[in-house]
Design a protein around this motif. Structure first.
Motif, PDB file in Angstrom:
ATOM      1  N   SER A   3      39.561  40.945  43.288  1.00 33.67           N
ATOM      2  CA  SER A   3      39.861  40.898  44.710  1.00 33.67           C
ATOM      3  C   SER A   3      40.600  39.605  44.990  1.00 33.67           C
ATOM      4  CB  SER A   3      38.560  40.935  45.517  1.00 33.67           C
ATOM      5  OG  SER A   3      38.831  40.658  46.878  1.00 33.67           O
ATOM      6  N   ARG A   4      41.581  39.655  45.865  1.00 34.46           N
ATOM      7  CA  ARG A   4      42.305  38.431  46.217  1.00 34.46           C
ATOM      8  C   ARG A   4      41.651  37.701  47.380  1.00 34.46           C
ATOM      9  NH1 ARG A   4      47.025  38.750  49.672  1.00 34.46           N
ATOM     10  NH2 ARG A   4      46.893  40.556  51.031  1.00 34.46           N
ATOM     11  N   ARG A   5      40.553  38.273  47.899  1.00 32.30           N
ATOM     12  CA  ARG A   5      39.828  37.638  49.006  1.00 32.30           C
ATOM     13  C   ARG A   5      38.828  36.641  48.430  1.00 32.30           C
ATOM     14  NH1 ARG A   5      38.858  38.217  54.678  1.00 32.30           N
ATOM     15  NH2 ARG A   5      40.825  39.288  54.552  1.00 32.30           N
ATOM     16  N   THR A   9      39.315  34.454  52.814  1.00 34.39           N
ATOM     17  CA  THR A   9      40.761  34.266  52.941  1.00 34.39           C
ATOM     18  C   THR A   9      41.471  35.018  51.822  1.00 34.39           C
ATOM     19  OG1 THR A   9      40.427  32.063  53.863  1.00 34.39           O
ATOM     20  CG2 THR A   9      42.620  32.545  53.003  1.00 34.39           C
ATOM     21  N   ASP A  10      42.538  35.738  52.159  1.00 33.61           N
ATOM     22  CA  ASP A  10      43.333  36.413  51.139  1.00 33.61           C
ATOM     23  C   ASP A  10      44.226  35.398  50.444  1.00 33.61           C
ATOM     24  OD1 ASP A  10      42.240  38.877  51.671  1.00 33.61           O
ATOM     25  OD2 ASP A  10      43.885  39.531  52.966  1.00 33.61           O
ATOM     26  N   HIS A  11      44.266  35.490  49.120  1.00 36.03           N
ATOM     27  CA  HIS A  11      45.090  34.603  48.309  1.00 36.03           C
ATOM     28  C   HIS A  11      46.123  35.424  47.551  1.00 36.03           C
ATOM     29  CE1 HIS A  11      41.760  31.951  49.205  1.00 36.03           C
ATOM     30  NE2 HIS A  11      42.385  30.945  48.628  1.00 36.03           N
ATOM     31  N   THR A  12      47.213  34.782  47.174  1.00 42.51           N
ATOM     32  CA  THR A  12      48.207  35.394  46.300  1.00 42.51           C
ATOM     33  C   THR A  12      48.250  34.573  45.028  1.00 42.51           C
ATOM     34  OG1 THR A  12      49.969  34.110  47.366  1.00 42.51           O
ATOM     35  CG2 THR A  12      49.587  36.354  48.176  1.00 42.51           C
ATOM     36  N   PHE A  13      48.566  35.248  43.916  1.00 42.12           N
ATOM     37  CA  PHE A  13      48.469  34.604  42.609  1.00 42.12           C
ATOM     38  C   PHE A  13      49.775  34.675  41.843  1.00 42.12           C
ATOM     39  CE2 PHE A  13      44.196  35.613  43.830  1.00 42.12           C
ATOM     40  CZ  PHE A  13      43.440  34.557  43.350  1.00 42.12           C
ATOM     41  N   GLY A  14      49.916  33.765  40.913  1.00 41.18           N
ATOM     42  CA  GLY A  14      51.060  33.743  40.018  1.00 41.18           C
ATOM     43  C   GLY A  14      50.608  33.275  38.647  1.00 41.18           C
ATOM     44  N   VAL A  15      51.496  33.417  37.678  1.00 43.05           N
ATOM     45  CA  VAL A  15      51.215  32.961  36.309  1.00 43.05           C
ATOM     46  C   VAL A  15      51.594  31.497  36.217  1.00 43.05           C
ATOM     47  CG1 VAL A  15      51.778  33.281  33.879  1.00 43.05           C
ATOM     48  CG2 VAL A  15      51.581  35.267  35.381  1.00 43.05           C
ATOM     49  N   SER A  16      50.660  30.667  35.767  1.00 43.73           N
ATOM     50  CA  SER A  16      50.889  29.218  35.748  1.00 43.73           C
ATOM     51  C   SER A  16      51.754  28.755  34.585  1.00 43.73           C
ATOM     52  CB  SER A  16      49.539  28.481  35.675  1.00 43.73           C
ATOM     53  OG  SER A  16      48.968  28.636  34.378  1.00 43.73           O
ATOM     54  N   VAL A  24      46.015  33.060  29.149  1.00 43.74           N
ATOM     55  CA  VAL A  24      46.769  32.635  30.324  1.00 43.74           C
ATOM     56  C   VAL A  24      45.862  32.174  31.473  1.00 43.74           C
ATOM     57  CG1 VAL A  24      46.917  34.928  31.398  1.00 43.74           C
ATOM     58  CG2 VAL A  24      48.718  33.270  31.779  1.00 43.74           C
ATOM     59  N   LEU A  25      46.325  31.151  32.167  1.00 44.45           N
ATOM     60  CA  LEU A  25      45.690  30.711  33.414  1.00 44.45           C
ATOM     61  C   LEU A  25      46.606  31.122  34.559  1.00 44.45           C
ATOM     62  CD1 LEU A  25      44.543  27.090  32.486  1.00 44.45           C
ATOM     63  CD2 LEU A  25      43.101  29.108  32.728  1.00 44.45           C
ATOM     64  N   ILE A  26      46.023  31.716  35.585  1.00 41.40           N
ATOM     65  CA  ILE A  26      46.785  32.042  36.778  1.00 41.40           C
ATOM     66  C   ILE A  26      46.491  30.978  37.831  1.00 41.40           C
ATOM     67  CG2 ILE A  26      46.908  34.512  36.286  1.00 41.40           C
ATOM     68  CD1 ILE A  26      44.585  34.972  38.182  1.00 41.40           C
ATOM     69  N   TYR A  27      47.273  30.952  38.894  1.00 39.03           N
ATOM     70  CA  TYR A  27      47.015  29.995  39.971  1.00 39.03           C
ATOM     71  C   TYR A  27      47.160  30.710  41.304  1.00 39.03           C
ATOM     72  CZ  TYR A  27      51.983  29.690  41.149  1.00 39.03           C
ATOM     73  OH  TYR A  27      53.251  29.985  41.557  1.00 39.03           O
ATOM     74  N   ALA A  51      34.038  31.810  41.729  1.00 42.67           N
ATOM     75  CA  ALA A  51      34.228  33.029  40.942  1.00 42.67           C
ATOM     76  C   ALA A  51      35.089  34.032  41.698  1.00 42.67           C
ATOM     77  CB  ALA A  51      32.877  33.655  40.614  1.00 42.67           C
ATOM     78  N   LEU A  52      35.865  34.778  40.951  1.00 43.81           N
ATOM     79  CA  LEU A  52      36.620  35.895  41.501  1.00 43.81           C
ATOM     80  C   LEU A  52      35.744  37.144  41.464  1.00 43.81           C
ATOM     81  CD1 LEU A  52      40.014  35.358  39.650  1.00 43.81           C
ATOM     82  CD2 LEU A  52      39.618  35.086  42.097  1.00 43.81           C
ATOM     83  N   LYS A  53      35.890  38.014  42.440  1.00 45.67           N
ATOM     84  CA  LYS A  53      35.155  39.271  42.449  1.00 45.67           C
ATOM     85  C   LYS A  53      35.920  40.277  41.603  1.00 45.67           C
ATOM     86  CE  LYS A  53      33.495  43.036  45.306  1.00 45.67           C
ATOM     87  NZ  LYS A  53      33.573  43.706  46.588  1.00 45.67           N
ATOM     88  N   LYS A  54      35.265  40.799  40.559  1.00 41.49           N
ATOM     89  CA  LYS A  54      35.898  41.780  39.682  1.00 41.49           C
ATOM     90  C   LYS A  54      35.930  43.145  40.356  1.00 41.49           C
ATOM     91  CE  LYS A  54      33.750  39.706  35.671  1.00 41.49           C
ATOM     92  NZ  LYS A  54      32.904  39.960  34.510  1.00 41.49           N
ATOM     93  N   LEU A  55      37.011  43.869  40.093  1.00 38.54           N
ATOM     94  CA  LEU A  55      37.168  45.224  40.595  1.00 38.54           C
ATOM     95  C   LEU A  55      37.463  46.150  39.415  1.00 38.54           C
ATOM     96  CD1 LEU A  55      39.542  44.434  43.591  1.00 38.54           C
ATOM     97  CD2 LEU A  55      37.067  44.821  43.695  1.00 38.54           C
ATOM     98  N   PRO A  56      36.877  47.340  39.411  1.00 35.07           N
ATOM     99  CA  PRO A  56      37.189  48.259  38.313  1.00 35.07           C
ATOM    100  C   PRO A  56      38.631  48.755  38.422  1.00 35.07           C
ATOM    101  CG  PRO A  56      35.672  49.271  39.883  1.00 35.07           C
ATOM    102  CD  PRO A  56      35.903  47.860  40.340  1.00 35.07           C
ATOM    103  N   ALA A  57      39.284  48.884  37.284  1.00 32.89           N
ATOM    104  CA  ALA A  57      40.662  49.381  37.230  1.00 32.89           C
ATOM    105  C   ALA A  57      40.897  49.989  35.860  1.00 32.89           C
ATOM    106  CB  ALA A  57      41.647  48.244  37.470  1.00 32.89           C
ATOM    107  N   ASN A  58      41.796  50.937  35.777  1.00 30.46           N
ATOM    108  CA  ASN A  58      42.134  51.551  34.500  1.00 30.46           C
ATOM    109  C   ASN A  58      43.567  51.229  34.130  1.00 30.46           C
ATOM    110  OD1 ASN A  58      39.672  52.850  33.971  1.00 30.46           O
ATOM    111  ND2 ASN A  58      40.193  54.513  35.356  1.00 30.46           N
TER     112      ASN A  58
END
Length: 194
Positions: A3-5, A9-16, A24-27, A51-58
């Motif tokens: 989740s990006r929340r 607050t909603d966040h946006t991410f990129g590859v560091s 890889v570390l993201i930011y 911690a980031l909240k994990k979401l199931p994905a395939n």
């Protein structure tokens, strides 16, 4: 997938462009905190320890996805940049057995670059070698601690679903063995029973 929340607050991410244990570390653009995708946590910056909240994905092949979701729209490769988006820049890395950067001791249960499906349930982790999963079709059932895990594999050997005994999606991820075991040192490895 996460989740990006974060903290309401909603966040946006990129590859560091940075690595930790060769992973890889993201930011996030809002605070520039660095996040470990295999630790699910910010490792530096104002959000360190969060911690980031994990979401199931395939992860499925395009033909499988398109069959299930025929009206899917795809991002254009016409980005204004002269880049060949059809060429994978990591092809050479996949083919070489050695690691580019040290990660510490790598357990020898599997080759360092063996690809695995990693699952953690109630603090217990298991690596499912893709080499085994790809030779299976149908439902593979396993028990991890008290949890029953069901991995649905299509006739082409593609994992299409990972669920618990109630059919609820389970968080899982694909990783190289060296990375999975570096971040999950107590992991077990699935052994196929004949």
């Amino acid at each position: 997938m996460y989740s990006r929340r974060i903290k309401k607050t909603d966040h946006t991410f990129g590859v560091s462009g940075r690595l930790y244990k060769s992973n890889v570390l993201i930011y996030d653009h809002q605070t520039e905190s660095l996040w470990s995708q295999l630790m699910d946590t910010a490792v530096s910056g104002p959000l360190a320890g969060t911690a980031l909240k994990k979401l199931p994905a395939n992860r499925v092949r395009w033909d499988t996805w398109k069959k299930k979701y025929p009206d899917t729209r795809v991002l254009s490769t016409d980005t204004g940049y002269t880049r060949d988006y059809w060429r994978d820049p990591y092809t050479g890395y996949y083919l070489v057995g050695s690691l580019m950067f040290p990660v510490g001791d790598v357990r020898r249960d599997l080759p360092a670059k063996a690809q695995v499906l990693g699952i953690t349930v109630s603090g217990q982790s298991r690596a499912y070698p893709l080499e085994i999963l790809e030779k299976h079709s149908g439902i593979l059932q396993d028990r991890l601690g008290d949890a029953l895990i069901r991995i649905d594999i299509d006739a082409a050997g593609q994992v299409v679903d990972v669920v618990d005994s109630d059919g609820k999606p389970l968080v899982h991820l694909y990783a190289y063995w060296f990375a999975w075991q570096a971040f999950h040192p107590e992991t077990t490895v699935y052994k196929q029973v004949n």
